[in-house]
Design a protein around this motif. Structure first.
Motif, mmCIF file in Angstrom:
data_model
loop_
_atom_site.group_PDB
_atom_site.id
_atom_site.type_symbol
_atom_site.label_atom_id
_atom_site.label_comp_id
_atom_site.label_asym_id
_atom_site.label_seq_id
_atom_site.Cartn_x
_atom_site.Cartn_y
_atom_site.Cartn_z
ATOM 1 N N CYS A 136 82.924 28.887 22.352
ATOM 2 C CA CYS A 136 81.610 28.628 21.773
ATOM 3 C C CYS A 136 81.052 27.306 22.285
ATOM 4 C CB CYS A 136 81.699 28.588 20.257
ATOM 5 S SG CYS A 136 82.086 30.183 19.504
ATOM 6 N N ALA A 137 79.760 27.295 22.568
ATOM 7 C CA ALA A 137 79.088 26.063 22.973
ATOM 8 C C ALA A 137 78.401 25.389 21.800
ATOM 9 C CB ALA A 137 78.066 26.364 24.067
ATOM 10 N N GLU A 138 78.281 26.105 20.674
ATOM 11 C CA GLU A 138 77.593 25.581 19.502
ATOM 12 C C GLU A 138 78.569 25.471 18.329
ATOM 13 O OE1 GLU A 138 74.544 24.679 19.747
ATOM 14 O OE2 GLU A 138 74.031 25.581 21.679
ATOM 15 N N PRO A 139 78.326 24.556 17.410
ATOM 16 C CA PRO A 139 79.136 24.500 16.191
ATOM 17 C C PRO A 139 78.966 25.756 15.347
ATOM 18 C CG PRO A 139 77.916 22.458 16.534
ATOM 19 C CD PRO A 139 77.357 23.453 17.493
ATOM 20 N N TRP A 140 79.909 25.986 14.456
ATOM 21 C CA TRP A 140 79.858 27.154 13.592
ATOM 22 C C TRP A 140 80.449 26.802 12.221
ATOM 23 C CZ3 TRP A 140 83.196 26.442 17.634
ATOM 24 C CH2 TRP A 140 84.561 26.412 17.344
ATOM 25 N N VAL A 141 80.189 27.674 11.241
ATOM 26 C CA VAL A 141 80.714 27.497 9.887
ATOM 27 C C VAL A 141 82.005 28.289 9.760
ATOM 28 C CG1 VAL A 141 80.281 27.782 7.428
ATOM 29 C CG2 VAL A 141 78.400 27.218 8.968
ATOM 30 N N GLU A 142 83.052 27.636 9.299
ATOM 31 C CA GLU A 142 84.336 28.297 9.090
ATOM 32 C C GLU A 142 84.387 28.986 7.728
ATOM 33 O OE1 GLU A 142 87.856 28.257 10.715
ATOM 34 O OE2 GLU A 142 86.272 28.711 12.137
ATOM 35 N N VAL A 143 84.306 28.216 6.658
ATOM 36 C CA VAL A 143 84.352 28.772 5.305
ATOM 37 C C VAL A 143 83.414 27.995 4.403
ATOM 38 C CG1 VAL A 143 86.720 29.668 5.462
ATOM 39 C CG2 VAL A 143 86.336 27.323 4.694
ATOM 40 N N LYS A 144 82.998 28.637 3.313
ATOM 41 C CA LYS A 144 82.144 27.985 2.315
ATOM 42 C C LYS A 144 82.596 28.429 0.919
ATOM 43 C CE LYS A 144 77.690 27.606 3.205
ATOM 44 N NZ LYS A 144 76.287 27.935 3.523
ATOM 45 N N PHE A 145 82.604 27.481 -0.011
ATOM 46 C CA PHE A 145 82.920 27.780 -1.407
ATOM 47 C C PHE A 145 81.896 27.078 -2.287
ATOM 48 C CE2 PHE A 145 86.840 28.298 0.904
ATOM 49 C CZ PHE A 145 87.520 29.339 0.269
ATOM 50 N N GLU A 146 81.704 27.613 -3.503
ATOM 51 C CA GLU A 146 80.664 27.049 -4.358
ATOM 52 C C GLU A 146 80.984 27.273 -5.825
ATOM 53 O OE1 GLU A 146 75.790 27.098 -4.543
ATOM 54 O OE2 GLU A 146 76.822 28.981 -4.102
ATOM 55 N N ASP A 147 80.553 26.328 -6.635
ATOM 56 C CA ASP A 147 80.501 26.481 -8.082
ATOM 57 C C ASP A 147 79.140 25.952 -8.512
ATOM 58 O OD1 ASP A 147 80.699 25.464 -10.946
ATOM 59 O OD2 ASP A 147 82.636 26.467 -10.774
ATOM 60 N N GLU A 148 78.352 26.766 -9.185
ATOM 61 C CA GLU A 148 76.981 26.380 -9.504
ATOM 62 C C GLU A 148 76.902 25.121 -10.357
ATOM 63 O OE1 GLU A 148 74.990 29.669 -11.233
ATOM 64 O OE2 GLU A 148 74.936 30.855 -9.368
ATOM 65 N N LYS A 149 77.937 24.840 -11.120
ATOM 66 C CA LYS A 149 77.926 23.673 -11.989
ATOM 67 C C LYS A 149 78.498 22.419 -11.318
ATOM 68 C CE LYS A 149 78.307 26.322 -16.294
ATOM 69 N NZ LYS A 149 79.112 26.554 -17.524
ATOM 70 N N GLN A 150 79.253 22.615 -10.223
ATOM 71 C CA GLN A 150 79.950 21.475 -9.626
ATOM 72 C C GLN A 150 79.507 21.130 -8.208
ATOM 73 O OE1 GLN A 150 84.133 22.752 -10.391
ATOM 74 N NE2 GLN A 150 84.202 21.021 -11.795
ATOM 75 N N GLY A 151 79.065 22.093 -7.444
ATOM 76 C CA GLY A 151 78.641 21.799 -6.079
ATOM 77 C C GLY A 151 79.139 22.841 -5.098
ATOM 78 N N LYS A 152 79.258 22.442 -3.855
ATOM 79 C CA LYS A 152 79.710 23.368 -2.814
ATOM 80 C C LYS A 152 80.445 22.600 -1.730
ATOM 81 C CE LYS A 152 74.994 23.092 -1.075
ATOM 82 N NZ LYS A 152 73.711 23.793 -0.983
ATOM 83 N N ILE A 153 81.290 23.304 -1.011
ATOM 84 C CA ILE A 153 81.990 22.708 0.127
ATOM 85 C C ILE A 153 81.904 23.670 1.305
ATOM 86 C CG2 ILE A 153 83.555 21.403 -1.356
ATOM 87 C CD1 ILE A 153 85.047 24.155 0.725
ATOM 88 N N GLN A 154 82.001 23.128 2.497
ATOM 89 C CA GLN A 154 82.068 23.958 3.684
ATOM 90 C C GLN A 154 82.892 23.253 4.752
ATOM 91 O OE1 GLN A 154 78.298 24.681 5.611
ATOM 92 N NE2 GLN A 154 77.548 22.631 5.184
ATOM 93 N N VAL A 155 83.475 24.042 5.622
ATOM 94 C CA VAL A 155 84.184 23.527 6.787
ATOM 95 C C VAL A 155 83.393 23.944 8.015
ATOM 96 C CG1 VAL A 155 86.305 23.590 8.149
ATOM 97 C CG2 VAL A 155 86.429 23.633 5.645
ATOM 98 N N VAL A 156 83.008 22.965 8.820
ATOM 99 C CA VAL A 156 82.229 23.195 10.038
ATOM 100 C C VAL A 156 83.075 22.769 11.233
ATOM 101 C CG1 VAL A 156 80.126 22.624 11.304
ATOM 102 C CG2 VAL A 156 80.076 22.782 8.805
ATOM 103 N N ALA A 157 83.053 23.556 12.289
ATOM 104 C CA ALA A 157 83.788 23.220 13.508
ATOM 105 C C ALA A 157 82.809 23.076 14.666
ATOM 106 C CB ALA A 157 84.824 24.296 13.827
ATOM 107 N N SER A 158 83.084 22.105 15.520
ATOM 108 C CA SER A 158 82.227 21.855 16.677
ATOM 109 C C SER A 158 83.075 21.753 17.932
ATOM 110 C CB SER A 158 81.446 20.552 16.485
ATOM 111 O OG SER A 158 80.737 20.214 17.672
ATOM 112 N N PRO A 159 82.629 22.335 19.038
ATOM 113 C CA PRO A 159 83.349 22.148 20.300
ATOM 114 C C PRO A 159 83.443 20.665 20.643
ATOM 115 C CG PRO A 159 81.679 23.859 20.510
ATOM 116 C CD PRO A 159 81.437 23.185 19.205
#
Length: 266
Positions: A136-159
């Motif tokens: 891949c030449a562009e970054p991409w999203v690995e995983v995302k998790f969320e709780d509407e009351k607490q927030g969200k997290i994601q893992v992003v990977a970049s070449p």
């Protein structure tokens, strides 16, 4: 700094390319959307009818998208094991069944803990990097998790090549914590990052890897007014963990989000 090209993750466009196959996912989607509208709409229909035609065409595009990456619309506590370090959290250990990049060997397996009430979000193939692995030449999203009351997290990977020309560079080889976040900031905020929004930086060693950690106050960010981030590099990839919350969520979840951030490692 130039605008980041990850338009599949960020709400702005990329520079143009000569080939449809080389377009970023978001640009390719826009091209697909535009060509699906009959040419006669542009020539013979009133504006309202033209817009109605686009609205009717877009759902068809969505239906023809490849299947989304695996996710379960249930609380993660129902299928993830408790964390040995803190039983009030559960442990997510990414494996080859979780993302295209892990199956391609393009990202080192990673793990982190999260509250059992959170849910894993679905990621469309167009965002997951499935279309371009393993080169891949562009970054991409690995995983995302969320709780509407607490927030969200994601893992992003970049070449790695997007940040340095040195093969197998460490995060230190790329530069200082400030230099790295200047490059990765848009993936944290969803739009832009101003230098004065960086409140705190720190450096930590876990096993043989160095991690840069950040605390950001981002009132104009699309991801949320409060962001935490942690970045490292290994092999040919830079991996970024992001925890985000709005003001209301931050009041009650700051400690939880920081615990999740601290637990992240390859």
């Amino acid at each position: 700094m130039a605008t980041s090209p990850l338009t599949s993750l960020l709400p702005f466009t990329t520079s143009s390319t000569k080939s449809h196959s080389k377009l970023s996912p978001f640009r390719a989607f826009r091209v697909s959307a535009s060509v699906s509208v009959p040419e006669t709409h542009f020539q013979h229909t009133p504006r309202r009818e033209f817009l109605k035609g686009i609205a009717l065409s877009l759902p068809l595009i969505a239906l023809t998208e490849p299947p989304q990456s695996q996710a379960r619309d249930v609380a993660v506590g129902s299928f993830l094991p408790p964390s040995s370090s803190d039983p009030s959290f559960v442990l997510f250990k990414a494996s080859t069944k979780d993302t295209p990049a892990l199956r391609a060997g393009n990202v080192e397996p990673y793990q982190f803990i999260l509250p059992p009430t959170w849910k894993q979000l679905r990621i469309a193939n167009i965002l997951s990097g499935n279309y371009c692995q393993p080169k891949c030449a562009e970054p991409w999203v690995e995983v995302k998790f969320e709780d509407e009351k607490q927030g969200k997290i994601q893992v992003v990977a970049s070449p790695l090549i997007r940040l340095t020309n040195k093969p197998n560079a460490t995060i230190e080889d790329i530069g200082s914590p400030e230099k790295v976040i200047a490059s990765l900031g848009p993936f944290v905020t969803g739009n832009t990052l101003d230098p004065d929004e960086l409140i705190e930086t720190s450096v930590e060693k876990i096993d043989d890897l160095t991690y840069y950690k950040y605390v950001l106050e981002t009132p104009y960010a699309l991801t949320g007014s409060h962001n935490l981030a942690k970045a490292t590099a290994k092999g040919n990839t830079v991996v970024l963990f992001v925890a985000s919350a709005n003001d209301k969520q931050w009041q009650t979840s700051e400690k939880v989000l920081k615990t999740m951030l601290d637990s992240f490692k390859l």
